[in-house]
Design an enzyme around this catalytic site. Sequence first.
Site, short mmCIF file in Angstrom:
data_model
loop_
_atom_site.label_atom_id
_atom_site.label_comp_id
_atom_site.label_asym_id
_atom_site.label_seq_id
_atom_site.Cartn_x
_atom_site.Cartn_y
_atom_site.Cartn_z
N SER A 169 -5.87 8.83 0.11
CA SER A 169 -4.51 9.20 0.47
C SER A 169 -3.78 7.97 0.95
O SER A 169 -4.32 7.22 1.79
CB SER A 169 -4.49 10.24 1.59
OG SER A 169 -4.98 11.45 1.12
N GLY A 170 -2.60 7.78 0.44
CA GLY A 170 -1.74 6.73 0.98
C GLY A 170 -0.98 7.33 2.15
O GLY A 170 -1.34 8.39 2.68
N ASP A 217 7.79 -5.94 0.75
CA ASP A 217 6.61 -5.46 1.47
C ASP A 217 5.34 -6.10 0.92
O ASP A 217 4.32 -5.42 0.73
CB ASP A 217 6.54 -3.93 1.42
CG ASP A 217 5.72 -3.35 2.57
OD1 ASP A 217 5.49 -4.08 3.57
OD2 ASP A 217 5.31 -2.18 2.49
N1 LIG Z 1 -3.28 1.99 -9.40
C1 LIG Z 1 -4.21 2.15 -8.47
N2 LIG Z 1 -5.47 1.91 -8.78
C2 LIG Z 1 -6.43 2.04 -7.83
N3 LIG Z 1 -6.19 2.42 -6.58
C3 LIG Z 1 -4.93 2.69 -6.23
C4 LIG Z 1 -3.89 2.57 -7.17
N4 LIG Z 1 -2.75 2.87 -6.54
C5 LIG Z 1 -3.08 3.17 -5.28
N5 LIG Z 1 -4.38 3.06 -5.08
C6 LIG Z 1 -5.10 3.30 -3.84
O1 LIG Z 1 -4.38 4.24 -3.08
C7 LIG Z 1 -3.95 3.67 -1.86
C8 LIG Z 1 -2.59 4.20 -1.50
O2 LIG Z 1 -1.71 3.94 -2.54
P1 LIG Z 1 -0.17 3.61 -2.29
O3 LIG Z 1 -0.11 2.46 -1.39
O4 LIG Z 1 0.52 3.50 -3.60
O5 LIG Z 1 0.30 4.91 -1.56
P2 LIG Z 1 1.46 5.07 -0.51
O6 LIG Z 1 1.61 6.52 -0.16
O7 LIG Z 1 2.66 4.38 -1.05
O8 LIG Z 1 0.83 4.32 0.70
P3 LIG Z 1 1.53 3.36 1.71
O9 LIG Z 1 2.85 3.98 2.00
O10 LIG Z 1 0.59 3.34 2.85
O11 LIG Z 1 1.65 2.06 1.03
C9 LIG Z 1 -3.98 2.20 -2.09
O12 LIG Z 1 -4.20 1.52 -0.90
C10 LIG Z 1 -5.14 2.03 -3.04
O13 LIG Z 1 -6.36 1.98 -2.35
#
Ligand SMILES: Nc1ncnc2c1ncn2[C@@H]1O[C@H](COP(=O)(O)OP(=O)(O)OP(=O)(O)O)[C@@H](O)[C@H]1O
Length: 789
Positions: A30-31, A159
Amino acid sequence: MNQSLNDIYQPGTELTVGSHRARIIKYLTSGGFAHIYTAEIYPADLSSPVKVACLKRVLVPDKPSLNVLRAEVDAMKLLRGNQHVVSYIDSHAAKSGAHDGSYEVFLLMEYCSNGGLIDFMNTRLQNRLQEAEVLKITSDITQGIAAMHALQPPLIHRDIKIENVLISDDRTFKVCDFGSVCGVIRPPKNPQEFNYVQHDILKNTTAQYRSPEMIDLYRGYPINEKSDIWALGVFLYKLCYYTTPFEKVGEAAILHSRFQYPSYPQYSDRLKHLISFMLSENPTQRPNICQVLEEVSRIQGVPCPLRNFYVTRAMQQQNQQSKVKLSHSTSQSKINSANNIINVPFKMNQNQPLRSTQTFAGAPVNATPNGYVPALKPFPIQPVSSNLSNGPFKFIEGSKALQGKQAPHFQSSIGHDFSKLGRSQTFTPTNTLSLRPSVSPPLAGRGDISKIISANPTNVEPSPVYLNSGTQTDDGFASNHSLKLERTKSISSLSSSESVESQHTGGSATRRLGQKLKKVFTGERRSISPIKSRQNTGDSVRSAFATLRRGFSGGSFKNELPNKRNSLDTSSASAHSNGYKFRVSSAESIEEENIYSRFSHSRSSSSASIVSDLDQLQQNDTGAKDYYKSHSPVKVSATQGSRSSIQKRVQDLLKNSQDSPVKKTAHGYGNFSPNDDAAELASQFTNETMLQNIHQSVATTPKVLSPAKRNSSVVIKNAEQISKGTDNTSSPRKSAPPKPQRPKKPSHLKADKIVKNVETSAYEHGVDISDIEIDELEKDFKRRYPSAV
Ligand SMILES: Nc1ncnc2c1ncn2[C@@H]1O[C@H](COP(=O)(O)OP(=O)(O)OP(=O)(O)O)[C@@H](O)[C@H]1O
């Protein structure tokens, strides 16, 4: 901002995402606001052989929030195909089943099977990254960011941080998370804009990576590519030391770019130098992304994989200007057609890739429609074990790591991530101001991402090729010899190295060059008050008179020429190289180009080319003398230097004294008090060395038959006595200076006597006219303040 997702899709769940079908393989993580899955997609993306993709599922509460995600998706689309950016595949938004106005967004993208950079770093807590690894990662990410900055108008990531880098199957490091992208944001002009920008920055950036101009908006700098450069500098530092440079002190240290390099692990000075350069407090002094990549490549010892698009643009601009000139003058056209350097028919159509037959600084290029040349398969780094099964991420907290001790937990920047705080606050009912640039009327313009998206074509297909950047020189970026602008002997590019030098000496090369040129144009150097000069530098009265003498005579080159020549050599060489060969590679390429184009305009608009004059200065002293004399504030004839034309010089001098009489007031002395002045001089003259200088100076002063001459022996005697401590009567400390008499008008100022005196003196003693005048002044001075001399 976004709502939390409670349900996690089970493996095998099928979804439609745009024109793709996706079958969930497994839930990854989960991000902040998203669930991340791997999914099998079909049909496989046409542009790449992807079968397994990454599915990001986000729940957004309303339509404005949907627009935020749309901006992220648009940015990804724009960058699709770039090897160093996580590639976009497809996306889809639909109303959620909750019937509360919320939406679900699905984003299919390239799956980076090697996880995040932060995970990779966690595997290397004991065995820190080698310099080669740091450089490889930096090169990859720099290329990803360069793809954003290469757009016109550019996209700012805002960022950049360790957490936003993923590692693909082939161990390429890729930029991800385009949720904070924006265009250039101009400095706020009123309180409303100020609040808007401040809020937007807090929401979309990470505290430890925030640049000084982001923290202190009153500095009046735009938020632009240079803010990304700062963040990239922090990123690079953290790659090296596992902590950010401002971790301990925070904003106060950021504002003045105050940080230190830990002694462990050890990295080359060159790498540290690059970090310092990127972390310049003044954004205009930071390198641009191309220069960063050039330097990284130099340290790596590989060709720069990217053309310097700033230079390309400057070339285009110059080319257009040349064309305009050509259309106005057929004769000029003939001249230009003979000049291959200026008139290389360099065209770079935004919509047509360059062919390899077109060259830039001799190197084959093959650019994408955006002028961005992606890299070939990147430099491999040593495979490292990626053992992530040891539980949650564990990092060494920077300061402890520096002491060579292992700390159990890594203090990641997440804890300080104001952007997340901001995001969570964005959609509270009280917050009516949208924080996205796309919906920010006051700051639209270049900050409006939708305009940027529409201005830049999508579906950029990469054409992998390495090339030698036109701005990449062999000289060392950080090596001492290359850092010395003064030592730049050849007409070569004003490389990044020179910019680095200027970084660390407190001024940009551009500015220094500009100042030098300005001085040349205006004769500023010689307009400095001699007395002021003395006061500032501690020079002797004698040297003040010497300066005054130069002022009268239009400049003496006997002593000053070598220094001036050196500085002018540098200026002209750099200006020449930059203005004509387009090998501009300093922090502010375009600014410099403008300066040089202004410079070259001045060249062409004046009958006597200043640049060619400067060039000539390098070759012979005579030219230099003529140059200075022709630009002297005191206009004299061209034959000034000739003894045979002394009468003419006198006539010129007379004419000038009538046209623009030389001020002989106490202006520039401050509050004039004869006693104070004498006391000050007296204290200076207790210095023995200075006395010796006076001795020599007086002794070598041309003998002029005037009453002053009789006093010169007294001066020598007094000086000798003072230096030996034998002359009690003339000691400035022991005897009160005689009350100064009101000086009589010096005889040389009487017009009828000038010619006679000058002619006689000059012919008989072979001295400059100005020597006579100054000696008269000195004589008056000594008469007034005998104790001083
Ligand atoms: N294309 C991808 N391939 C592999 N892992 C991914 C990919 N995209 C995201 N992840 C994994 O998912 C995590 C969260 O993704 P992402 O940063 O896009 O979500 P978010 O909700 O925008 O999070 P944040 O706001 O904390 O940055 C990443 O830290 C990574 O570990």
